[in-house]
Design a protein around this motif. Structure first.
Motif, PDB file in Angstrom:
ATOM      1  N   UNK A 314       0.825  -1.211   0.000  1.00 24.91           N
ATOM      2  CA  UNK A 314       0.000   0.000   0.000  1.00 24.91           C
ATOM      3  C   UNK A 314       0.857   1.259   0.000  1.00 24.91           C
ATOM      4  N   UNK A 315       1.976   1.209   0.695  1.00 26.03           N
ATOM      5  CA  UNK A 315       2.863   2.377   0.720  1.00 26.03           C
ATOM      6  C   UNK A 315       3.396   2.680  -0.669  1.00 26.03           C
ATOM      7  N   UNK A 316       3.765   1.638  -1.403  1.00 25.77           N
ATOM      8  CA  UNK A 316       4.254   1.840  -2.769  1.00 25.77           C
ATOM      9  C   UNK A 316       3.159   2.449  -3.637  1.00 25.77           C
ATOM     10  N   UNK A 317       1.930   1.952  -3.486  1.00 24.25           N
ATOM     11  CA  UNK A 317       0.829   2.503  -4.271  1.00 24.25           C
ATOM     12  C   UNK A 317       0.572   3.962  -3.908  1.00 24.25           C
ATOM     13  N   UNK A 318       0.567   4.274  -2.613  1.00 28.70           N
ATOM     14  CA  UNK A 318       0.342   5.650  -2.179  1.00 28.70           C
ATOM     15  C   UNK A 318       1.408   6.606  -2.715  1.00 28.70           C
ATOM     16  N   UNK A 319       2.602   6.100  -2.942  1.00 30.13           N
ATOM     17  CA  UNK A 319       3.690   6.962  -3.404  1.00 30.13           C
ATOM     18  C   UNK A 319       3.526   7.397  -4.857  1.00 30.13           C
TER      19      UNK A 319
END
Length: 551
Positions: A314-319
């Motif tokens: 999810x962190x990668x997607x949010x970035x």
């Protein structure tokens, strides 16, 4: 593309298993140059290029999109799919439904009536026996068929006579008409009289110079350079209007652009949208933008323990910022995506959220997951830096730019993203051949999937579809999604199916096994003298190639 058989596509640009990897020599029946010299059009001849070379010309052994194009040219399906996503009868005379009696009331028996007079390109008649053979070849475990989804729901196939095929299902399977001997199922009809003699079809001469029943006949495959097809005078609709088609393999999208500028090729189908502003200025050509059932994505490999943490994914997607990437990298030819289902589909859930462009949320998730920022700005956990690999196929300019933008955005939240490229035959190769994607030898993989008419995506996400049995190269299993996939396939009721696809798509968005980046609208650049080309949103737009002309 195997419930929607999905076709591997180098997103932003597009698997030589037996021959390419073994270094086969060229197979040729031609002594002429590939389409003649450049400088202008050749009446009756179409020359087009792509950065991918087929892995095999046997349809059973490839899921590459350029192979799907060739199948429309050289082979025959039960139905083609036109620009309105309607079935166009080819080998079959009529689309079976429960209303016309082609599908039994219990949904377990499907009857097809075949067109008489279709012949193989060696003069032999195409009959129901060829259909029965093709089904058994697909299900033969000795054949390196990459996906059998849909076909594995069939109990048996009978041919009561040469013009009739009866399919007996194990259970109700809603998309069966789209798959059985159709482009969405990948498999056109194959010639029993040529192939039934082999215990398996993995490495046979047919795979490099096949005999089909379509409007064009493959006469030459010069490995590393081009494939030549000539008009089939015995095609059931009559000889096609083009006399020859030459498909060239070119190492990079920039080189294809140069070949257009020098008028050495007539078309680039599924062109790189990153070069739209330059392609639109080439004299003597026109640019066409149309819908297509293609989505570009970044897959996470669940074989890697680091990527099984939802917070990391999810962190990668949010970035990332999909809207900015679509605008900056594709001139808005591609549209931001949050689903594998196209927004114009009846199955698309319009309440899906977007999770992106929120670096603060990304940092908070990584903190929560225990990845702390080190003195060099890179996050660490238990002595391991958060460093990942982003892979795509070589020659894909857009893939490189997506990787560069993603690396910069991830570096801002403390993650290192390194780029790794592979040749298409290795990247998309079957698991049996050591393919990178299908063997799970990657961390983050960027490419695209091409869908068919039906929204079924179980071959990509169902728990029983890990390669080599399917195309779930995520190696991810989610019970909630899996149950919904089964329910969506078990009814012909579109309203009930749409409810299940809403569950499926929301689960994909919330669990992030893959990041949907773009809905890839189709960008074609064709010579002004190329006529009767009508793009279809389905797997391939080559559905009416017998009508194409070149002045």
């Amino acid at each position: 593309m195997r419930s929607t058989t999905r076709w591997a596509y180098a997103a932003g640009a597009i698997l030589l298993v037996s021959c390419a990897l073994a270094g086969c020599t060229k197979i040729s029946q031609s002594t002429t140059a590939p389409g003649g010299a450049g400088g202008g059009s050749i009446p009756g001849v179409l020359r087009y290029a792509d950065i991918s070379e087929p892995d095999s010309l046997n349809p059973l052994l490839s899921t590459q999109i350029v192979t799907a194009d060739l199948e429309y040219l050289a082979f025959s399906f039960f139905f083609n799919v036109d620009d309105k996503l309607n079935f166009v009868p080819e080998v079959a005379l009529e689309v079976p439904t429960q209303a016309n009696g082609g599908i039994s009331k219990d949904g377990l028996t499907i009857t097809y009536h075949l067109r008489r007079g279709i012949k193989w390109q060696d003069g032999e008649p195409l009959t129901a026996k060829d259909v029965v053979f093709t089904f058994h070849a697909i299900m033969n475990p000795a054949n390196n068929v990459q996906v059998r989804t849909g076909y594995d729901q069939i109990a048996s196939v009978d041919a009561p006579n040469d013009d009739t095929v009866v399919v007996h299902m194990k259970r109700v399977y809603a998309p069966i008409v789209a798959y059985f001997m159709g482009q969405q199922g990948q498999e056109p009809v194959l010639p029993a009289h040529l192939l039934a003699q082999y215990p398996n079809i993995n490495q046979i001469p047919y795979n490099t110079l096949p005999i089909g029943s379509g409007p064009f006949k493959i006469t030459e495959w010069q490995h590393g350079d081009h494939i030549t097809l000539v008009a089939n005078p015995g095609y059931w609709r009559g000889p096609p209007k083009l006399s020859k088609i030459v498909f060239r393999f070119v190492s990079s999208t920039n080189t294809i652009k140069v070949l257009l500028q020098t008028h050495e090729i007539d078309a680039w189908f599924r062109a790189d949208p990153n070069q739209y502003d330059q392609l639109d200025k080439i004299a003597g050509y026109k640019v066409m933008i149309s819908d297509q059932n293609v989505f570009a994505h970044i897959d996470f490999n669940f074989k890697d323990p680091l990527l099984t943490d939802l917070r990391v994914r999810k962190a990668i997607e949010y970035a990332l910022d999909r809207k900015a990437m679509a605008h900056d990298l594709t001139y808005d030819v591609y549209q931001p995506a949050n689903s594998d289902i196209a927004p114009y589909s009846w199955a698309y859930p319009h309440d899906l959220p977007y999770y992106d462009n929120n670096p603060a949320a990304a940092r908070a998730l990584l903190d929560e997951a225990g990845w702390k920022v080190g003195p060099d700005g890179v996050r660490e956990k238990n002595g391991q830096k958060l460093e990942l690999q982003f892979s795509y196929i070589s020659g894909n300019v857009l893939g490189a730019k997506v990787g560069t933008v993603a690396a910069a955005r991830l570096r801002d939240i403390g993650v290192i993203l390194n780029q790794k490229v592979y040749p298409a035959p290795l990247y998309f190769g079957s698991q049996q051949a050591g393919g990178i994607v299908n063997s799970g030898k990657y961390q983050l993989g960027y490419f695209g999937w091409v869908s068919g008419v039906d929204p079924d995506n179980s071959s990509l996400y169902a728990c029983d579809q890990f390669p080599p049995d399917g195309q779930n190269n995520l190696f991810w299993c989610d019970k909630k999604l899996d149950d919904a996939e089964k329910a969506a396939l078990a009814t012909f009721d579109q309203t009930q199916r749409a409810q299940q696809y809403s569950i499926i798509e929301h689960e994909l968005v919330e669990q992030v096994p893959t990041i949907f980046l773009f809905h890839d609208r189709r960008l074609d650049i064709v010579r002004n003298g190329f006529g009767n080309y009508i793009p279809s949103p389905a797997t391939s737009s080559f559905w009416n190639s017998w009508q194409w002309t070149m002045q």
